[in-house]
Design an enzyme around this catalytic site. Structure first.
Site: not given
Ligand SMILES: Cc1cc2nc3c(=O)[nH]c(=O)nc-3n(C[C@H](O)[C@H](O)[C@H](O)COP(=O)(O)OP(=O)(O)OC[C@H]3O[C@@H](n4cnc5c(N)ncnc54)[C@H](O)[C@@H]3O)c2cc1C
Length: 389
Positions: A72, A201, A292, A296, A383
């Site tokens: 996009h 948006y 969200p 980011k 963005y």
């Molecule tokens: C509805 C929604 C929409 C979003 N939209 C966007 C977007 O458009 N763009 C964007 O950039 N971000 C977006 N985000 C945010 C994005 O999804 C998160 O920032 C991203 O998932 C972060 O990745 P992470 O690997 O840090 O954490 P997570 O994806 O939360 O991964 C953490 C992992 O650790 C595991 N875990 C937890 N506890 C334990 C434990 N005790 N032992 C072992 N494993 C464990 C979990 O099961 C998970 O698999 C959105 C979030 C939501 C909820």
């Protein structure tokens, strides 16, 4: 078991870190609490910044992303019944965002990990961190019903906001910064072709709405709602009715389709500083959360682990701890830039209070962004993702 880097969590942060370390010849073991099916189906982010796409493509993960990702070059801001396009690529020297679901990124990363037999343990329970302030930190856990232990050089806490790593840091070390927003997002995934080519948006007196997408056949839509509202109060007809009202614009129609997922997410900003303690390094949602609206969360998580992989490479290669010591400070510069942008987008576009004065201020800000090239460029460069922060 013994490894160089013990990684807790197989979300985007943990999996990307393992991939970057593998390419640098550094061993790691990933411990994930959930099943493979669960993490591969978890619908969340979908907007990838230019820098995230460049990193994934540059490390050999671009095949499906290039084929299925939707590039996009602009977004629409809709208010007062009219749409205004922000031409992001024109304003940023050709940079763009790519729509590619987080679960697809996760599938690609898991596929790559398993292709070279990289250790990745799903369904691990009772993960606990020990001896963080020594040179031999350990992770204990239960897998396949058996207690086990992983001895590491360092531990990467990539276990998301509700994980155990951040809480393993002794009390008093971390400074926590938090802001709760008085609203949440009701998100739906619907099997219907998107009604728009680019994200919309919408600011409306009834509240914010966002029209996003995941593929040519899957629409992702969001509504600003009360964070405590039970999801049962939102039957499908009510969701569609509200979306029609908030996106209303002459000559434009919202297509409806079967809703296959629906949920309410609270909106929160959170930062834990510093992002390291002893031999533990926090990355992604384990250290920070953004609302969200700026899209980011995933992108800044990927940036964290890029910084961490480079620091670990330097340490193993030369013995220098300089980059590891500055890991938190390096990451936090981007984390706070992203916090500011996410807060800006959130307060620009959500109905903040039923107050005529605040409403007029928001409309004035929106009109400015849509009429001033300088203001639009500022939004656009944040963005698509700033190259250097
Ligand atoms: C509805 C929604 C929409 C979003 N939209 C966007 C977007 O458009 N763009 C964007 O950039 N971000 C977006 N985000 C945010 C994005 O999804 C998160 O920032 C991203 O998932 C972060 O990745 P992470 O690997 O840090 O954490 P997570 O994806 O939360 O991964 C953490 C992992 O650790 C595991 N875990 C937890 N506890 C334990 C434990 N005790 N032992 C072992 N494993 C464990 C979990 O099961 C998970 O698999 C959105 C979030 C939501 C909820």
């Amino acid at each position: 078991m013994r490894t160089q880097v013990g990684i807790v969590g197989a979300g985007p942060a943990g999996l990307t870190l393992a991939h970057l370390l593998h390419l640098r010849g550094i061993e790691s073991v990933i411990l994930e609490a959930r099943s493979r099916e669960y993490v591969e189906q978890r619908v969340r982010a979908g907007v990838l910044e230019q820098g995230t796409v460049d990193l994934l493509v540059g490390t050999g993960l671009g095949e499906r992303l290039r084929r299925e990702g939707i590039v996009h070059s602009g977004i629409e801001l809709r208010f007062g019944g009219e749409g205004h396009r922000i031409p992001m690529s024109d304003l940023t020297g050709g940079r763009a965002i790519t729509i590619y679901g987080q679960q697809e990124v996760v599938k690609d990363l898991i596929g790559a990990r398993l292709a070279y037999d990289g250790p990745l343990l799903f369904d691990t329970a009772d993960v606990a961190l020990h001896d963080l302030e020594t040179e031999r930190p350990r992770i204990t856990y239960v897998h396949d019903g058996r207690p086990d232990e992983l001895e590491c050089d360092v531990i990467a806490g990539c276990d998301g906001f509700h994980g155990v790593c951040r809480d393993s840091i002794p009390p008093g070390v971390l400074e926590l910064h938090e802001r709760e927003y008085p609203f949440g997002w009701l998100g739906i995934l619907a099997t219907v072709a998107p009604s728009t080519d680019e994200l919309i948006y919408a600011y409306h007196e009834r509240g914010f709405a966002l029209h996003s997408l995941r593929s040519p056949k899957l629409s992702r839509l969001y509504l600003q709602v009360d964070p405590d509202e039970p999801i049962d109060d939102w039957p499908d007809e009510r969701v569609w009715g509200e979306l029609h009202l908030r996106f209303e614009r002459d000559g434009w129609t919202l297509r409806e389709g079967p809703i296959i997922e629906k949920g309410i997410t609270p909106m929160r900003s959170f930062v834990a500083e510093p992002m390291q303690h002893g031999r533990l390094y926090l990355a992604g949602d384990a250290a920070h959360i953004v609302p969200p609206t700026g899209a980011k969360g995933l992108n800044v998580a990927v940036h964290d682990v890029k910084v961490l992989a480079e620091a670990l490479e330097e340490w193993y290669r030369s013995g220098s701890t300089e980059l590891l010591e500055s890991y938190s400070a390096t990451c936090l510069r981007r984390v706070w830039r992203v916090q500011d942008f996410s807060n800006y987008m959130t307060t620009l576009l959500h109905r903040l209070e039923a107050d005529g004065f605040e409403d007029r201020l928001q409309r004035a800000r929106l009109a400015y962004v849509c009429s001033s090239e300088a203001a639009a460029r500022s939004l656009a460069e944040n963005y698509v993702g700033l190259e250097n922060v």
